[in-house]
Design an enzyme around this catalytic site. Structure first.
Site, PDB file in Angstrom:
ATOM      1  N   GLU A  48       0.838  -1.205   0.000  1.00 37.36           N
ATOM      2  CA  GLU A  48       0.000   0.000   0.000  1.00 37.36           C
ATOM      3  C   GLU A  48       0.874   1.256   0.000  1.00 37.36           C
ATOM      4  OE1 GLU A  48      -2.768   2.543   3.072  1.00 37.36           O
ATOM      5  OE2 GLU A  48      -2.383   0.435   3.509  1.00 37.36           O
ATOM      6  N   ASP A  52       0.774   3.884  -3.051  1.00 32.27           N
ATOM      7  CA  ASP A  52       0.399   5.273  -2.814  1.00 32.27           C
ATOM      8  C   ASP A  52       1.316   6.211  -3.613  1.00 32.27           C
ATOM      9  OD1 ASP A  52      -0.867   7.524  -1.203  1.00 32.27           O
ATOM     10  OD2 ASP A  52       1.210   7.720  -0.570  1.00 32.27           O
ATOM     11  N   SER A 120      -7.140   1.703   0.278  1.00 30.47           N
ATOM     12  CA  SER A 120      -5.790   1.230   0.601  1.00 30.47           C
ATOM     13  C   SER A 120      -5.483  -0.079  -0.126  1.00 30.47           C
ATOM     14  CB  SER A 120      -5.632   1.045   2.116  1.00 30.47           C
ATOM     15  OG  SER A 120      -6.523   0.071   2.610  1.00 30.47           O
ATOM     16  N   GLU A 123      -4.415   0.780  -3.637  1.00 27.29           N
ATOM     17  CA  GLU A 123      -3.015   1.213  -3.661  1.00 27.29           C
ATOM     18  C   GLU A 123      -2.078   0.010  -3.545  1.00 27.29           C
ATOM     19  OE1 GLU A 123      -3.257   5.704  -1.777  1.00 27.29           O
ATOM     20  OE2 GLU A 123      -3.227   3.996  -0.405  1.00 27.29           O
TER      21      GLU A 123
END
Length: 234
Positions: A48, A52, A120, A123
């Protein structure tokens, strides 16, 4: 992996337009930390974190080449499009929630529908594609497929729940919740003027044909002003 789980991974790969060389990356990306149930093991936290950054690069790349705008505007849009709410919207387009592995507690509390969990996870999946492919260009193709089904990113991200965005920003940055107050009301027209207060001070106003829309308008004015100020060079 079970046959059912492998089948689910294949369905997700079709939605992503990407075939994993090592399916374990995707399996890890789909494992929320609650699925560990307190035991040691891998979950999707690290992927994650990587995803991101990759999503941020993709959005910045898109904005840079498609808009001749100043840095403050670009930063504002990047913050908006990379928000939890926007990423959750993208995740729902590919039904990502149905693929997530959750712990019993999160499963019972409706974790598959939570913006925080599916954004999340998205990501993490992007991070998994990046690691598995070893290429930003390959990852970019996946992002274009799931983000750009419409003509441009704007169509995906309008309208936004600015009240939700503002509340999250206030909780994270100022440890408070915004309050809304009707300043003027004309029921005959109808027209409402609403002010939004942060720490007791009105920071923006919004108008609308009802209180709900006026509050959204005020939240948008406040959120855009605060985020623009936050991104202003010092």
């Amino acid at each position: 992996m079970s046959g059912q789980f492998c089948e689910n991974l294949s369905r997700l790969e079709e939605k992503l337009g990407y075939k994993f060389r090592d399916p374990k990356w995707l399996e890890t990306a789909l494992k929320h930390k609650s699925a560990l149930e307190g035991r040691d093991g891998e979950c999707n936290d690290k992927l994650e974190w990587l995803g991101d950054a990759v999503v941020g690069l993709f959005i910045a790349d898109y904005l840079f080449y498609n808009y001749d705008k100043p840095r403050s505007w670009l930063s504002l849009m990047k913050s908006k499009w990379a928000s939890e709410e926007c990423l959750a919207r993208v995740a729902r387009r590919i039904d990502l929630g149905s693929f997530v592995k959750l712990g019993k507690g999160e499963e019972k509390s409706g974790g598959r529908e939570k913006d925080s969990i599916i954004s999340s996870t998205l990501e993490a999946v992007v991070g998994a594609v990046f690691v598995d492919s070893g290429s930003y260009e390959a990852t970019k193709k996946v992002l274009e497929k799931i983000f750009l089904k419409e003509e441009s990113l704007e169509f995906l991200f309008l309208p936004l729940n600015y009240k939700g965005l503002l509340q999250r920003w206030c909780l994270q940055k100022m440890e408070c919740i915004p309050k809304y107050e009707v300043i003027q009301e004309d029921k005959a027209f109808p027209r409402y003027l609403v002010g939004v207060k942060i720490n007791g001070k009105i920071v923006a106003y919004g108008e609308g044909p009802n209180k709900k829309k006026a509050e959204q308008a005020a939240a948008r004015q406040a959120w855009e002003a605060l985020v623009a100020e936050n991104h202003r060079p010092h």
